[in-house]
Design an enzyme around this catalytic site. Structure first.
Site, PDB file in Angstrom:
ATOM      1  N   TYR A 118      36.344   7.348 -99.206  1.00 21.47           N
ATOM      2  CA  TYR A 118      36.851   7.218-100.578  1.00 21.47           C
ATOM      3  C   TYR A 118      37.303   5.780-100.845  1.00 21.47           C
ATOM      4  O   TYR A 118      36.915   5.172-101.849  1.00 21.47           O
ATOM      5  CB  TYR A 118      38.008   8.188-100.812  1.00 21.47           C
ATOM      6  CG  TYR A 118      38.698   7.964-102.124  1.00 21.47           C
ATOM      7  CD1 TYR A 118      38.108   8.370-103.313  1.00 21.47           C
ATOM      8  CD2 TYR A 118      39.939   7.329-102.192  1.00 21.47           C
ATOM      9  CE1 TYR A 118      38.725   8.135-104.535  1.00 21.47           C
ATOM     10  CE2 TYR A 118      40.570   7.102-103.404  1.00 21.47           C
ATOM     11  CZ  TYR A 118      39.960   7.504-104.573  1.00 21.47           C
ATOM     12  OH  TYR A 118      40.576   7.266-105.775  1.00 21.47           O
ATOM     13  N   SER A 171      41.353   1.935-107.170  1.00 21.04           N
ATOM     14  CA  SER A 171      42.426   2.749-106.602  1.00 21.04           C
ATOM     15  C   SER A 171      43.303   1.875-105.720  1.00 21.04           C
ATOM     16  O   SER A 171      42.829   0.881-105.153  1.00 21.04           O
ATOM     17  CB  SER A 171      41.838   3.881-105.759  1.00 21.04           C
ATOM     18  OG  SER A 171      42.841   4.544-105.023  1.00 21.04           O
TER      19      SER A 171
END
Length: 155
Positions: free
Chosen positions: A66, A53
């Protein structure tokens, strides 16, 4: 398996959410490697494509766990690339905002609403598919180590 994302402040102490992200985002990658690596070694070729990501490049409040799981995906993938030898390829795709149902995994209603707004600037999912195809289509002696794909509107 889709990534699991729960944007929450650390002060919320949502240990169950942390564990869920670790289980899906880190352990899922490790289990995939464990299931595939022996087969790739036996056939003498293979290509791992792992999804990280852009959160690994820009940490923002409420995303630390995350981002940590996605940074782990990058670290694991880079280690695998270095261990793989000249017969296996490893690519990390790091998407930015993408128009998916990503917000559905949010347990905090305020964070879910913010993420839904952010989705408006997102890229279509086929942008990620094209990045993956680019990496896969390279000759077997070329390893595209990482591709970062984000919408032009993303800061």
């Amino acid at each position: 398996m889709p990534a699991l994302c729960r944007f929450l402040p650390l002060d919320a102490l949502r240990v169950e959410d942390w564990e869920a992200m670790i289980d899906v985002n880190i352990k899922g990658v490790l289990y995939g490697i464990a299931a595939t690596l022996p087969f790739f070694r036996k056939q003498g070729s293979g290509h791992f494509v792992n999804i990280a990501s852009t959160a690994t490049y820009r940490i923002v409040p409420n995303m630390s766990v995350y981002a940590g799981t996605k940074f782990a995906v990058r670290a694991i993938s880079e280690g695998l690339r270095q261990e793989a030898g000249d017969k296996l390829r490893v690519t990390i795709i790091s998407p930015g905002a993408t128009r998916t149902n990503f917000a559905e995994s949010m347990t905090d209603p305020d964070m879910k609403a913010k993420l839904e707004e952010y989705r408006d600037i997102g890229m279509p999912p086929d942008a990620i598919a094209r990045a993956i195809a680019f990496a896969i289509e390279q000759p077997s002696d070329v390893d595209v180590s990482e591709v970062v794909v984000r919408p032009t509107a993303q800061g």
